[in-house]
Design an enzyme around this catalytic site. Structure first.
Site, mmCIF file in Angstrom:
data_model
loop_
_atom_site.group_PDB
_atom_site.id
_atom_site.type_symbol
_atom_site.label_atom_id
_atom_site.label_comp_id
_atom_site.label_asym_id
_atom_site.label_seq_id
_atom_site.Cartn_x
_atom_site.Cartn_y
_atom_site.Cartn_z
ATOM 1 N N SER A 188 -30.442 -0.375 77.324
ATOM 2 C CA SER A 188 -29.787 0.103 76.104
ATOM 3 C C SER A 188 -28.429 0.773 76.264
ATOM 4 O O SER A 188 -27.767 1.054 75.274
ATOM 5 C CB SER A 188 -30.712 1.055 75.355
ATOM 6 N N LYS A 206 -25.631 9.948 71.156
ATOM 7 C CA LYS A 206 -26.686 9.090 70.586
ATOM 8 C C LYS A 206 -27.697 9.967 69.853
ATOM 9 O O LYS A 206 -28.036 11.060 70.322
ATOM 10 C CB LYS A 206 -27.361 8.291 71.709
ATOM 11 N N SER A 229 -30.112 -0.472 72.481
ATOM 12 C CA SER A 229 -30.220 0.363 71.302
ATOM 13 C C SER A 229 -29.066 1.342 71.113
ATOM 14 O O SER A 229 -28.905 1.879 70.024
ATOM 15 C CB SER A 229 -31.533 1.140 71.350
HETATM 16 N N1 GLN Z 1 -33.995 -3.648 74.197
HETATM 17 C C1 GLN Z 1 -35.044 -3.000 74.941
HETATM 18 C C2 GLN Z 1 -36.142 -2.592 73.998
HETATM 19 O O1 GLN Z 1 -36.092 -2.957 72.879
HETATM 20 C C3 GLN Z 1 -34.500 -1.824 75.673
HETATM 21 C C4 GLN Z 1 -34.254 -0.670 74.799
HETATM 22 C C5 GLN Z 1 -33.759 0.532 75.552
HETATM 23 O O2 GLN Z 1 -33.275 0.440 76.661
HETATM 24 N N2 GLN Z 1 -33.938 1.685 74.922
HETATM 25 O O3 GLN Z 1 -37.078 -1.922 74.342
#
Ligand code: GLN
Length: 455
Positions: free
Chosen positions: A159, A60, A135
């Site tokens: 995410s 990532k 994400s």
């Molecule tokens: N979807 C959540 C957010 O937008 C979690 C994102 C994540 O786990 N990095 O913050």
């Protein structure tokens, strides 16, 4: 097969499908091929070999990689080539994996669909019109598309698990502190964890083995012994006590997700486990609590992107204050700006007690809900997401609907406990559904044991 074959296979598959999936932001092909050659020299000798010797992996893009472009999905880091490796990268070097490239993500890991990337939208390999989740959408899509067998993602509120559910892959968020965050570009430091995304549970256990452990460079990494995770893959769940929170099968959770979980429980019952309905009464405050705390931490963490030290610098500035303003206005995308504003507001004097402090108190209650359940049960089980993957564009103009997608994953980060998503069937539209298995602090082994029982 040789390591060179594995690496060639990976780039060949990328050549075949990447223009449709768009999972990668950067490739590292020359280094990968050179390293493969070097590893091949060890084949057939009795030289010691790493735990994941020769395995291709995607990373990532919020994990810093020495001399390899690292953007965190943001234009503000479009020219950033780190001068050091994250601890997980050093550990992967020891395990002798081969980095194929860097994977697309929502900007600074803020999002649930990878549509907030400053660069490109990634598609779900199961249906190119749907999102891969986020994400870590690139990490999940690259594994689901067969471009790489292993990837690393990060999980602050879901995410890793949500994209794993959307793409039919296996994704684990380790216990907070299990894996070093040194070299992970910070979003919300009290919630962020790096974790593995793979095609099956066994691969996942090996990848966690390679990256776990205390690290002098991360004071929040835990000095807790790392067990042999593969040893947990016995398939034996006899006598296991499973808790199913009624909040995880109730309002807002789709019928297909519910049925898939009930079917999984039947399988586990057949193997000698038992389950009971429980309650996590404060989980309904999870999303609100998370967005206050995560945004507050993000507003502080992202203060470093000022156009002075590294990353993008606006060429249009007239003085120092103007440089800060223009660099950030031009460099950050809308979602990141929304979070910085929310976080700055929540932390400002006069509002701190009403919002940040209140959210910290709610976090304590949410954590206690989990502790209470784990006094009597070994694991908690439920869906990973309320619904399968949604269409690209469907939720992008409505942040609150997008946030609600994480209602089942967020409480796990707030409590700091580990959670995995494993595939558990398909929707009527042919999209994968995910089963979430949540464990006690530092008990990833039991999670893997239960997850493996399905394979
Ligand atoms: N979807 C959540 C957010 O937008 C979690 C994102 C994540 O786990 N990095 O913050």
């Amino acid at each position: 097969v040789s390591v060179t074959d594995l690496v060639s296979e990976s780039y060949k598959r990328i050549g075949d499908v990447e223009d449709k999936v768009k999972a990668f932001l950067t490739f590292d092909e020359e280094n990968a091929r050179n390293k493969a050659k070097a590893l091949d020299e060890k084949l057939g000798t009795d030289e010691s070999k790493g735990l994941l010797f020769g395995m291709p992996i995607g990373i990532k893009d919020n994990i810093v990689t020495k001399d390899l472009r690292t953007t965190s999905g943001s234009k503000i880091l479009e020219n950033f080539d780190p001068i050091y490796d994250a601890t997980v990268m050093n550990k992967l070097h020891t395990a002798e994996t081969i980095t194929i490239g860097k994977l697309n993500m929502d900007e600074f890991a803020m999002g649930s669909s990878t549509e907030n990337s400053g660069y490109q939208k990634t598609s779900n390999p199961w249906n190119l019109d749907t999102v891969p989740g986020g994400s870590s959408g690139g990490s999940a899509a690259s594994v689901a598309a067969g471009e790489v067998p292993f990837s690393l993602g990060s999980d602050t509120g879901g995410s890793i698990r949500q994209p794993a559910a959307f793409t039919g892959t296996v994704g684990l968020k380790p216990t907070y502190g299990r894996v070093s965050r040194f070299g992970l570009i910070a979003f919300a430091s009290s919630l962020d964890q790096i974790g593995p995304i793979t095609r099956n549970v066994e691969d996942n256990a090996y990848l966690l083995q390679a990256i776990a452990g205390v690290d002098a460079n991360d004071s929040t990494s835990a000095n807790v012994e790392v067990p042999n995770y593969a040893a947990a893959l016995t398939g034996d769940v006899k006598g296991l006590k499973i808790a199913v929170p009624k909040e995880y099968l109730g309002e807002g959770v789709g019928e297909e997700a519910r049925q898939a979980v009930l079917a999984s429980l039947k399988v586990l019952e057949g193997l000698g486990a038992s389950w009971e309905e429980v309650s996590l009464p404060h989980s309904k405050y999870g999303v609100a609590t998370y967005y206050l705390l995560a945004s507050s931490e993000a507003s502080a963490n992202l203060a470093r992107f000022d156009g002075v030290r590294y990353g993008y610098r606006s060429p249009n500035a007239e003085n120092l204050l103007d440089l800060y303003k223009k660099t950030r206005a031009e460099g950050f995308g809308d979602e990141v700006k929304r979070r910085i504003m929310l976080g700055t507001f929540a932390l400002s004097s006069g509002y701190y007690d009403a919002y940040y402090k209140k959210a910290q108190q709610a976090r304590t209650l949410i954590k206690k809900d989990f502790e209470d359940v784990f006094e009597k049960f070994d694991v908690i089980l439920g869906p990973t997401t309320p619904t399968p993957a949604f269409k690209i564009g469907e939720k992008i103009d409505d942040p609150l609907t997008m946030y609600a997608n994480d209602i089942l994953t967020i409480p796990v980060n707030l409590a700091g406990v580990p959670g995995i998503s494993v595939p558990c069937g398909f929707s009527s539209t042919g999209l994968p559904l995910g089963l979430q298995i949540i464990g006690k602090h530092f008990d990833e082994s039991t999670i893997y044991r239960v997850a493996h029982a399905f394979e």
